[in-house]
Structure formats: C-alpha cells, structure tokens
Design an enzyme around this catalytic site. Sequence first.
Site, mmCIF file in Angstrom:
data_model
loop_
_atom_site.group_PDB
_atom_site.id
_atom_site.type_symbol
_atom_site.label_atom_id
_atom_site.label_comp_id
_atom_site.label_asym_id
_atom_site.label_seq_id
_atom_site.Cartn_x
_atom_site.Cartn_y
_atom_site.Cartn_z
ATOM 1 N N LYS A 35 0.835 -1.209 0.000
ATOM 2 C CA LYS A 35 0.000 0.000 0.000
ATOM 3 C C LYS A 35 0.871 1.261 0.000
ATOM 4 C CE LYS A 35 -0.320 0.016 5.053
ATOM 5 N NZ LYS A 35 -1.110 -0.420 6.212
ATOM 6 N N TYR A 262 16.681 30.314 5.999
ATOM 7 C CA TYR A 262 15.539 31.068 6.537
ATOM 8 C C TYR A 262 15.598 31.179 8.054
ATOM 9 C CZ TYR A 262 13.244 30.277 1.993
ATOM 10 O OH TYR A 262 12.919 30.233 0.674
HETATM 11 C C1 PLP Z 1 -0.302 -1.404 6.928
HETATM 12 C C2 PLP Z 1 -0.858 -2.660 7.473
HETATM 13 C C3 PLP Z 1 -0.013 -3.709 7.851
HETATM 14 C C4 PLP Z 1 1.495 -3.594 7.880
HETATM 15 O O1 PLP Z 1 1.925 -2.897 9.000
HETATM 16 P P1 PLP Z 1 3.491 -2.781 9.329
HETATM 17 O O2 PLP Z 1 3.553 -2.106 10.641
HETATM 18 O O3 PLP Z 1 4.081 -1.949 8.253
HETATM 19 O O4 PLP Z 1 4.007 -4.166 9.313
HETATM 20 C C5 PLP Z 1 -0.602 -4.909 8.238
HETATM 21 N N1 PLP Z 1 -1.939 -5.046 8.264
HETATM 22 C C6 PLP Z 1 -2.780 -4.042 7.928
HETATM 23 C C7 PLP Z 1 -4.253 -4.255 7.995
HETATM 24 C C8 PLP Z 1 -2.260 -2.818 7.525
HETATM 25 O O5 PLP Z 1 -3.097 -1.825 7.225
#
Ligand code: PLP
Length: 366
Positions: A35, A262
């Site tokens: 994702k 800045y």
């Molecule tokens: C993003 C996500 C993960 C992965 O989490 P990490 O902390 O990056 O391992 C696992 N399960 C779900 C449902 C997620 O949304």
Amino acid sequence: MQNYTIAEIDLSVLQSNMKIIKSIADGVKVLNIVKANAYGHGIVEISKASEQFGADALGVANVQEGVKIREAGVKLPILVLFQHFKDESDLVCKYNLNPIISNDECLDEYDKYLKKNGGSLNLYIKVDTGLNRMGARPEDVLELSKKVLSYDTLNIEGINTHYAAADMKDEHSKEFTNNQINIFNEVLNNLNKNGINIKNAHTANSAALISYKNTYFDMVRAGIILYGYTDSFYDLGIKPILSLKSHVVLVRNIKKGESISYGMTWTAQKDTKVAVIPIGYADGVPRKLSNNWEVKINNKYYPLRGRVCMDSIIAEIGNDNIKIGDEVLIFGNDKKLNADTLADKAGTISHEILVNIGERVKRIYK
Ligand SMILES: *Cc1c(COP(=O)(O)O)cnc(C)c1O
C-alpha cells in the site's frame, strides 16, 4: 537527463529480507504489504519483485492501488486491506481483488455484478478486536458470515484482524495485544462450533511477527519489515532497501558571524565552507530536521546547518575537499542515517518517513 536526487532501491535486499521473514514466519504464508506506493518504494516494481521472489499475496489499501497492479500484470491474490466504497464493488469483482469487509454493505453489489458477468468472489471478514477502526464487532461476525454464505456467488476465503499496540513493550500494551489474540480465537471457535470453518486466518503485522508467535495463524502480513525496518532490524539481518541520495550542487564560503538559511537559526562561529544539496522537505526531508541531522559525503558525516528548505539543505563541510557533484547520502542502509533514526529525530515512525519521499525523487532500481 541525469537525475541528481534519487531513491536507490536495491531489489536484492528486498529478496534477502523476504527470505529472513519467511524463516521467522516458520512455514506460514507471507503477504507483502504494498500500500501507499509500497511505502514510497514504487508499487508496481515492488509488487512485481514480490511476485518473482515468492510472496503468497499482496496487500493494498484501496481499490485504485489494486487495479493499478492488476493492470501492470500482477497475478497474485490482492487483498484490499481497508473498507472500500459501495460504488467500487464492480471494480473489485472485475479485477479479481479480495475485499476485506466489515459489514454487509457491498454484498448485493458484488452479487449483482457476478450474476451478470459470471464468476465468484473470495472475500475476507475483518474482526475488530480492539483497534476500533474497521471490522465487524466480535459478536456480529457469525451473523455476517452466514449472510455472506447465503449468496452462491460469494466465498469467505479468510478472516483477519489488526493489532493496536503490537510494537509497544509496556505491560498494558502486551496485555491489550494478548486480549486481542484471545478475542480473535474466540471468534474462530464460535464459527467452528457453528459449522463455519474458515481456512485462511491472519493477524500479524511486522511488529507482531517479531514479538508474538501466537499471532501467525495461516499467514503474516509483512509491511515495514519488508522495507528493512522493525525493532532491532540490524540484529535480524533485515536491511533497509532504499537509500535517499542527492549530489552537491554548490560549495560556498561562509564568514564568521554570518547566518544560514531562513530565519537565521544558525550562525557560523568561524569561517567555514558549506555544501548546498538540492533536496528539501518537498522531497521528504522533514523540516523538523533543521539543524538536527547529518548527511554522509565521501564516507564522512556532516551536520545540517540552518532550516531545511522546500528544495534544498545545507551541510557544513569545514575545510574538507568536497566538490560539486559529490554524492550525498541523506538516509538509507546506514547504522547512523536510516529511516528509523531519522524518524526518532522527527518525532514519528519510519513508515511516515518512507511514504513521504516526494514524487519528484526518481526511484532507481538495481
Ligand atoms: C499497513 C498494514 C499492515 C502492515 O503494517 P506494518 O507495521 O508496516 O508491518 C498490516 N496489516 C494491515 C491491515 C495494515 O493496514
């Protein structure tokens, strides 16, 4: 045209991280989370490499991400981790995505599409065991499952939940996590008692994979660990796969008493030299790192001086012989300069540092 500000992504490190994850997971399947543009690493490239290196499934946040990698030719099961909207139900079916549902909102929509176009849909039921974000409440899971099974176009492929504090070490968090595990097991038992046997249960994110063996069930969901970060990742042999790099574009003389950048937040105590580097907060270097980070040039560390700008940072190089065009490491596979140590300084987590790498940073794969 050459790109001077780049995210170098080493796919052989992805492969070796996946091997380590597989051995920790002890024979259960591994889903690679891709994702958010694969945590900034490029969703299409990481999805394809994951497939090639033997991932069992992929996880995306929304339908658009799923469609994108399906259209790029990915054949693996693609789980849509978050609740989608009703009017996306046709796309879910058309692209053979596996939705994770919290309620019965979309069931009629799936069924309508599938009756018309043929085929069936494998979906997952999400159980809310305490995160209180998504998922059916434990007491509602049996009824929801029965409802799904009443459609001859729909199968329950699996069931899952997500932890609120698997990454935290305090007693309350451990208790909370163990309670979530118990609730999930009770839900599974109750389904079994009622003759509903769901074969693919998964609950573990990266933190649970490391800290809670009793969360593995049939599959683990590897997120941040895949990209090289998790608790004590160096000890496990897990390595960051991305290095954020740029090049010196200017070398300047600064006189004692002059300020830099800045807000005049830093003033030279003596005559010195600085290197200007064309990467800024638009590219994912948090402004919070102003006067509070180092970069590596020719194997030596140099402090940032003054505010991080939108498009540049400035490092003090003293009298060292640094030239225009020299390569600069901002963070990556480096004990001192990585997304974890950077996140600590910026008051966040490595996930956020990685996903905030800007769009104009060219991703280069090797
Ligand atoms: C993003 C996500 C993960 C992965 O989490 P990490 O902390 O990056 O391992 C696992 N399960 C779900 C449902 C997620 O949304």
